[in-house]
Enzyme design. Structure first.
Site, PDB file in Angstrom:
ATOM      1  CG  MET A   1      -1.675   1.255   1.371  1.00  0.00           C
ATOM      2  SD  MET A   1      -3.024   1.397  -0.064  1.00  0.00           S
ATOM      3  CE  MET A   1      -4.170  -0.018   0.201  1.00  0.00           C
TER       4      MET A   1
ATOM      5  CD  GLU B   1      -7.563  -0.140   8.896  1.00  0.00           C
ATOM      6  OE1 GLU B   1      -8.669   0.186   9.215  1.00  0.00           O
ATOM      7  OE2 GLU B   1      -6.632   0.640   8.728  1.00  0.00           O
TER       8      GLU B   1
ATOM      9  CB  VAL C   1       1.359   1.730  10.050  1.00  0.00           C
ATOM     10  CG1 VAL C   1       2.578   2.492   9.656  1.00  0.00           C
ATOM     11  CG2 VAL C   1       0.455   2.336  10.773  1.00  0.00           C
TER      12      VAL C   1
ATOM     13  CG  ASP D   1       8.043   0.506   7.279  1.00  0.00           C
ATOM     14  OD1 ASP D   1       7.981  -0.032   8.266  1.00  0.00           O
ATOM     15  OD2 ASP D   1       7.183   0.004   6.414  1.00  0.00           O
TER      16      ASP D   1
ATOM     17  CG  HIS E   1     -10.255   4.325   2.612  1.00  0.00           C
ATOM     18  ND1 HIS E   1     -11.523   3.754   2.533  1.00  0.00           N
ATOM     19  CD2 HIS E   1      -9.163   3.197   2.711  1.00  0.00           C
ATOM     20  CE1 HIS E   1     -11.261   2.467   2.385  1.00  0.00           C
ATOM     21  NE2 HIS E   1     -10.352   2.044   2.404  1.00  0.00           N
TER      22      HIS E   1
ATOM     23  CB  SER F   1      -9.828   0.265   5.189  1.00  0.00           C
ATOM     24  OG  SER F   1      -9.771  -0.583   6.212  1.00  0.00           O
TER      25      SER F   1
END
Length: 717
Positions: A326, A404, A402, A345, A452, A431
């Site tokens: 993503m 969910e 990052v 990251d 989103h 989301s």
């Protein structure tokens, strides 16, 4: 001035050549609305009355040529029925014919987009000269109709049946080289040479060096094919077109082919009548209503986004937290549209994965010749991988992507806030998790917003921009404008669990679970919903999404809406999760997945899947009526869409419908949940809800619908 109308002016240039100029006053583009058509008729009469005119150059006073008919007038025209539509079209044909039949040569100077009715006007001319910056085409099939101002008749005579069918059925605007190769235009020149080139062609025609009358005559006669050649051409065309467009879902392509075949052996005027009759058949279909509505809804969404431009602050540097698939997709999308982005990251393996994703996507663009290798290098250079926050002081917006998990997100968001400027916007790519809830971890909640993206980022057009309880309008505006710059369609929604798209999607999965529990075969459900128009059925969809993702999302939704989304039973989806069948992630879910010859995961039936869900099926195993499956699946989804309107999660039915089409693949030819309710009939839809209300709260008709039914109201019109 020979004619000075509201849409068209005609004035003499030199050597008997006049300029016939489309320039619709008060509009940014030229279009064939009622006023333009009336002015067209008057301008033709003025040309006929002037004996000094020996030839015409047809031009545009706008940056585009003519974008087509005025789609906002279609609803009123099409609602009158087939005969009324033919009665509306035939006088338009007479006007176009009278222009074509003028006893002088005409050259269209196409400076920009000439689409639909705009290109049909060009086809009426004897010659067409195209700027290198222009595009031409007949894209009406996308609206559930086909060319109705003579385009199908003239184009098929000009470039042949096979080419004409490809132009109209594919509905893709053609660039100059393709248009010239097919013979749809006669010359392509630089933009600054367009008027000179068109004028020169008129001069050659006037002098007799070009036989313009013979060229015109080809368009007035039948297609130059014998009966056997015609039959072969149309059989080939039908095979190609109908393989891509199911007539039950998209009837316009078949109706186009039928009218082309009916008119191929006829002279112009009779062929135009066949075109008009076929057009009318297409125009009264529910698919045309839905697809035209979709086009108008798209304009509504774009207009809503444009209103945010003034309130946005510039984004010169973006960042993304989380460098997985993503994060890499978001970085690729931003960089490929010109926005530099830092990708952070906590480890080098994760950064390598994110860069690999971006690199793979760019490599595919180069392989498809949509990007040059040098451009790929420039795009990759806009992505800066890092393990630290050192460069974050220069960042205007940070997109958190990052895992969910609310606790993980809260920690990452709070840490990020400490390392950015006070006015930096922080956007979460969550989301389902409430933006207002996540904002509690921050000192500056006014700078926090939801953004989103849908997976895969590079393919899915929608971005939900979520307004939390304390989100500022500046944060919303900046995020909307960035999403647009990234090539996405943003829709602003208010905060709630699941926001708009996932809040609506989970009742759909809930309906699937309940059907399986009641004894329905999940393969039958998939087949029925695919035939209904979905890209895939719900079992296949949850496999693609990831069954673990679905279960975790369902937990969030159950907490937010326990009355409708917290079942009192264990469903098939949860059973798959407990059996560690996660879908395509580990190659087993409702189906089993194996790589095909192209390296893509192909699904096959897996008997084990039935064994896993068998203990949770309490109903008698039976073949369900297809319509019952459709009703139960669609009611749950559509009801939740309406509740989102009731709760002011989304502002308009137009935005709700567009979000469902772009976000979860709602069948475009059905127009979206609100259009689907309208076409079912609001009162009839409410009666269906009452029929299935015993299944649970998700099936109870929202009060908004009961009120609409009582007052004979619709979402549209």
């Amino acid at each position: 001035m020979i004619h000075a109308g509201n849409a068209i002016t005609v004035q003499m240039l030199a050597d008997g050549i006049a300029e016939f100029r489309f320039d619709l006053q008060g509009e940014s583009v030229n279009k064939f609305n009622r006023a333009t058509i009336e002015d067209f008729k008057a301008a033709i009469a003025a040309v006929k009355a002037n004996n000094d005119i020996k030839g015409l150059v047809v031009t545009s006073g706008k940056s585009t040529f003519i974008v087509g008919a005025d789609i906002t007038e279609f609803g009123q025209n099409f609602a009158q029925g087939e005969k009324a539509i033919v009665d509306w079209l035939m006088p338009v044909h007479e006007i176009f014919n009278s222009f074509e039949d003028l006893d002088l040569p005409k050259v269209a100077a196409i400076n920009g987009m000439a689409l639909g009715g705009g290109f049909e006007m060009c086809l009426v001319c004897d010659y067409r000269v195209m700027s290198e910056a222009a595009q031409v085409g007949l894209p009406e099939i996308k609206l559930g109709i086909y060319p109705g101002f003579g385009g199908s008749v003239r184009l098929s005579r000009l470039i042949g049946i096979d080419n004409a069918v490809e132009w109209m059925a594919m509905a893709t605007p053609k660039k100059p080289a393709a248009a010239l190769k097919d013979g749809a235009v006669d010359a392509v020149v630089a933009a600054d040479k367009l008027l000179d080139a068109a004028t020169d062609l008129v001069k050659q025609a006037i002098s007799g060096r070009l036989n313009w009358k013979a060229k015109r005559q080809e368009k007035l006669e039948a297609v130059k094919l014998n009966p056997l050649e015609q039959m072969m051409a149309f059989n080939t065309a039908k095979g190609a077109v109908l393989a891509k467009a199911n007539p039950a879902q998209y009837p316009a392509p078949k109706l186009l082919l039928d009218s082309l075949q009916a008119g191929a052996s006829l002279a112009r005027d009779e062929a135009l009548k066949a075109e008009a009759e076929g057009f009318a058949k297409a125009a009264v279909t529910p698919q045309a209503e839905a697809l035209i509505g979709l086009f108008i809804n798209d304009q509504v969404v774009k207009k809503a986004s444009k209103q945010h431009e003034k309130g946005a602050h510039p984004v010169n540097q973006a960042a993304v937290l989380g460098a997985g698939i993503m994060g890499g997709g978001i970085a690729y999308q931003a960089a490929s549209k010109g926005t530099p982005i830092i990708m952070k990251d906590i480890g080098n393996p994760q950064l390598a994965l994110g860069m690999k994703e971006a690199n793979n996507l760019l490599t595919k663009q180069v392989e498809r010749k949509k990007m040059k290798p040098a451009q790929m290098g420039e795009t990759l250079a806009r992505i800066r991988p890092t393990l630290s926050y050192e460069e974050f002081k220069e960042v205007d917006i940070v997109i958190e992507a990052v895992t969910e998990n609310p606790k993980v997100k809260e920690i990452v968001l709070a840490e990020t806030e400490k390392n950015v400027r006070e006015n930096t916007i922080i956007a979460s790519n969550t989301s389902t998790i409430s933006i207002t809830r996540l904002a509690k971890a921050l000192q500056r909640p006014e700078n926090f917003v939801g953004m989103h993206f849908f997976n895969p980022v590079h393919m899915m057009p929608l971005v939900e921009v979520i307004r939390g309880e304390k989100t500022s309008e500046e944060a919303i505006a900046t995020t909307v404008v960035l999403a647009q710059k990234m090539g996405k369609t943003p829709i602003v929604v208010n905060d709630c669990p699941g926001f708009l798209v996932n809040r609506v999607l989970f009742p759909y999965f809930g309906a699937f679970d309940l059907l399986v529990k009641d004894g329905a075969d999940f393969q039958q459900i998939d087949n029925v919903m695919s035939k209904f128009g979905w890209p895939m059925g719900p079992a296949y969809l949850i496999d693609v999404v990831g069954i673990d993702t679905g279960v975790h999302g369902a937990e969030v939704m159950a907490e937010g809406f326990p009355d409708r989304m917290k079942p009192d039973y264990k469903g098939a989806i949860e059973a798959m999760y407990e059996a560690k069948r996660l879908g395509q992630k580990n190659d087993v879910g409702f189906y089993k997945y194996e790589l095909d010859k192209k390296g893509k995961k192909a699904k096959t039936v897996d008997p084990t899947a039935y064994e896993v869900i068998a203990p949770f099926v309490t109903g008698e195993k039976r073949e369900f009526d297809n319509q019952e499956i459709i009703d139960r699946m669609m009611l749950a989804l559509c009801n939740e869409t309406v509740r989102c309107l009731e709760d002011n999660i989304v502002a308009t039915a137009s935005e709700a419908d567009m979000a469902m089409i772009m976000g979860i693949g709602f069948p475009p030819f059905r127009g979206g949940p609100c259009r689907y309710i309208d076409q079912t009939g609001v009162a009839e839809y409410v009666a269906l809800c009452d029929k299935y209300a015993h299944l649970g709260k998700a099936y109870e008709a929202p009060q908004m619908l009961r009120d609409m039914a009582a007052n004979n109201k619709k979402f549209y019109g």
